[in-house]
Scaffold this motif. Sequence first.
Motif, PDB file in Angstrom:
ATOM      1  N   SER A   9     -38.272  34.280  19.060  1.00 14.59           N
ATOM      2  CA  SER A   9     -36.952  34.687  19.556  1.00 14.59           C
ATOM      3  C   SER A   9     -36.506  33.798  20.707  1.00 14.59           C
ATOM      4  O   SER A   9     -35.351  33.351  20.759  1.00 14.59           O
ATOM      5  N   TYR A  10     -37.407  33.503  21.630  1.00 15.33           N
ATOM      6  CA  TYR A  10     -37.044  32.721  22.813  1.00 15.33           C
ATOM      7  C   TYR A  10     -36.633  31.295  22.464  1.00 15.33           C
ATOM      8  O   TYR A  10     -35.979  30.620  23.270  1.00 15.33           O
ATOM      9  N   THR A  11     -37.007  30.831  21.286  1.00 12.48           N
ATOM     10  CA  THR A  11     -36.588  29.482  20.899  1.00 12.48           C
ATOM     11  C   THR A  11     -35.071  29.351  20.870  1.00 12.48           C
ATOM     12  O   THR A  11     -34.531  28.256  20.969  1.00 12.48           O
ATOM     13  N   LYS A  12     -34.381  30.489  20.757  1.00 11.28           N
ATOM     14  CA  LYS A  12     -32.913  30.465  20.666  1.00 11.28           C
ATOM     15  C   LYS A  12     -32.229  30.403  22.028  1.00 11.28           C
ATOM     16  O   LYS A  12     -31.014  30.262  22.100  1.00 11.28           O
ATOM     17  N   VAL A  13     -32.994  30.523  23.112  1.00  5.17           N
ATOM     18  CA  VAL A  13     -32.415  30.536  24.450  1.00  5.17           C
ATOM     19  C   VAL A  13     -31.972  29.129  24.853  1.00  5.17           C
ATOM     20  O   VAL A  13     -32.652  28.137  24.578  1.00  5.17           O
ATOM     21  N   SER A  14     -30.833  29.034  25.510  1.00 13.10           N
ATOM     22  CA  SER A  14     -30.269  27.732  25.879  1.00 13.10           C
ATOM     23  C   SER A  14     -31.068  27.070  26.992  1.00 13.10           C
ATOM     24  O   SER A  14     -31.791  27.731  27.753  1.00 13.10           O
ATOM     25  N   ARG A  15     -30.937  25.760  27.115  1.00 13.00           N
ATOM     26  CA  ARG A  15     -31.615  25.023  28.181  1.00 13.00           C
ATOM     27  C   ARG A  15     -31.143  25.505  29.554  1.00 13.00           C
ATOM     28  O   ARG A  15     -31.946  25.672  30.486  1.00 13.00           O
ATOM     29  N   ALA A  16     -29.848  25.754  29.700  1.00  9.31           N
ATOM     30  CA  ALA A  16     -29.325  26.198  30.990  1.00  9.31           C
ATOM     31  C   ALA A  16     -29.945  27.529  31.398  1.00  9.31           C
ATOM     32  O   ALA A  16     -30.312  27.731  32.565  1.00  9.31           O
ATOM     33  N   ASP A  17     -30.091  28.437  30.455  1.00  7.66           N
ATOM     34  CA  ASP A  17     -30.688  29.738  30.776  1.00  7.66           C
ATOM     35  C   ASP A  17     -32.176  29.598  31.069  1.00  7.66           C
ATOM     36  O   ASP A  17     -32.710  30.266  31.964  1.00  7.66           O
TER      37      ASP A  17
END
Length: 431
Positions: free
Chosen positions: A128-136
């Motif tokens: 799931s965390y693979t979908k988190v943006s670089r900025a976040d």
Amino acid sequence: MSYARNFGRFARCLVPALLLATAQAPAMAQQPPAKPAAQQGAQQALIERGKYLAQAGDCIACHTVPGQKIFSGNRAMPTPFGTLYAPNITPDPETGIGKWSADDFHRMMRTGRSRKGELLYPAMPFASYTKVSRADNDAIFAYLRSVPPVRLQTREHDLRFPYNNRALLIGWRTLYFKEGEFVPDRSKSAEWNRGAYLVEGLGHCAMCHTPINMLGGSSEERAFQGGLIPMQNWYAPALNSNKEAGLGTWEIQDIVDLLQKGVSNRGTVYGPMAEVTFNSLQYMNDADVRAMAVYLKSLPSDLPVNVDPGKAPARADVTQQHSQGRRVYMAQCASCHGEQGRGKLPHYPPLANNQSITMTSAVNPIRMVLNGGYPPGTRRNPMPYGMPPFAHSMSDHDLAAVVTYIRTAWGNRGAPVTVREVNELRSATVE
């Protein structure tokens, strides 16, 4: 003479002091200048944003032992394959992430690999965390670097053979892991996309609310259809738009209230979900929680998995179990939940037309009657009403009878509960 001696003494002290000051001047000049107030303010804002996102991801649930220092790790996570221990993610340079860079942290979140390249076990929800943006990710990392460092070595995992062989994770990843940042659906609203990003990414809701197979994996085709949480004996209900088993008949506000307050007109959170609301969802802003509700409400319905009128249990008003269950209910339960199971909102949830009561698995209502429980105390529901345990005062026969009654009375169409089911859960939940 005294003047000369004093001056000479002063000079002898002054010259070394001047030389020392001259020698130190270049070093002092090399010290980094203080950050401008605007830059400090921007860094603090980044940290605050990272804290919010870390709460959205419920990082504390795995990386903090209750009562211990935040994010110091070593919380045990029992699995069917053995026990995993969450790592220390404080900025300690020896036992935590003090030597990590922002690139290291982002790479771990995106790929599911440690700083040294080791494959992570999927108890860490990198799928799931693979979908988190670089900025976040950068904001979360800034927040983690701001918490007090804790010198505490993480325990080694205690996994049975062959699951202690990390090479096997290559096969798991081939089947169940798809790397990549969340891509917005341009045909949907900004609110829907924000909800999808939070639910599918940081919230990692599918990890519990999707059926898990014997390999510890789940398929996208069955996402959010509900499932038994391994080793915890709780059933995570469906979150899709199924009108019988999911959120199809729920109002958006009821979903928001359940997530954020822990109680709503349709139900109350207990067990693992109470911890999620307490640690995570209560701190999220109204817009984000509503976006999550909008997205969940839109998920396509699967075929009804727990309610089939053609296979519903016969209304056995005259059977011994139903009669026995009604007697127990009227004596023990009706004062709070009402003779007709309508409850007394917001404190006592309804039992009639309550999907958590009629799901295929009866573990949730059995556990609630056995052990009781409280919804979480939240900012919007700081003094929740709880339910007392009845394990000490009800026999397995009485408990099976009363749970059968609430699963089949008032139009509920759940299946009867056996004494054996109660006995197994009583044994499994004894501390």
